[in-house]
Design an enzyme around this catalytic site. Sequence first.
Site, PDB file in Angstrom:
ATOM      1  N   ARG A  45      11.764  67.263   9.950  1.00 28.40           N
ATOM      2  CA  ARG A  45      12.512  68.389   9.371  1.00 28.40           C
ATOM      3  C   ARG A  45      13.503  69.015  10.352  1.00 28.40           C
ATOM      4  O   ARG A  45      14.244  69.925   9.983  1.00 28.40           O
ATOM      5  CB  ARG A  45      11.539  69.443   8.838  1.00 28.40           C
ATOM      6  N   ASN A  46      13.522  68.554  11.600  1.00 28.83           N
ATOM      7  CA  ASN A  46      14.500  69.085  12.548  1.00 28.83           C
ATOM      8  C   ASN A  46      15.880  68.615  12.106  1.00 28.83           C
ATOM      9  O   ASN A  46      16.073  67.448  11.771  1.00 28.83           O
ATOM     10  CB  ASN A  46      14.193  68.616  13.971  1.00 28.83           C
ATOM     11  N   GLN A  47      16.833  69.512  12.107  1.00 29.58           N
ATOM     12  CA  GLN A  47      18.173  69.197  11.602  1.00 29.58           C
ATOM     13  C   GLN A  47      19.117  68.677  12.676  1.00 29.58           C
ATOM     14  O   GLN A  47      20.301  68.483  12.409  1.00 29.58           O
ATOM     15  CB  GLN A  47      18.769  70.444  10.940  1.00 29.58           C
TER      16      GLN A  47
END
Length: 165
Positions: A45-47
Amino acid sequence: MTQPQLQMALTGLPPVINHATRILILGSFPGAASLAAQQYYAHPRNQFWPLLSAVIGTDLQSLDYPQRLACLLQHEIGLWDVIAGCLRTGSLDSAIRAAQANPFDRLQQQCPALQRVCFNGKTSGKFAPQFSAAGYTTVVLPSSSPANAQLSFAQKLVLWQSVVG
């Protein structure tokens, strides 16, 4: 009665830099998923990878990790963290204790082309004055972490465009 979690002594990842690196993106310290995978920004989920893909116009997410790093270096972009090691339970920056900074004094020798240092979030951004004093252009960016939900992806991307100037 539950046992308190012990803070573990952790060591960060090596820098991804070379002599052609013009832009360095500094995070704070890898999260648990990144440390387990031994890869920068490994949490799904890290962008970070989607943001940087949009900034440089290359789909980094479709590449395997070694290819991602090679592509960044081709774009003269390096990765590292401000913290070399620390004590921490979990992945939050707020849980970092006994932090030891990375040896940035060697950057000018290792990256003679370095001009711009970008900080991925406020924790790493605390080091911006040190890099400004050394003559680098500095930019503190909103964190790409899934814990930073105050800004939408589109809002972050507007600010992340400053990575490449």
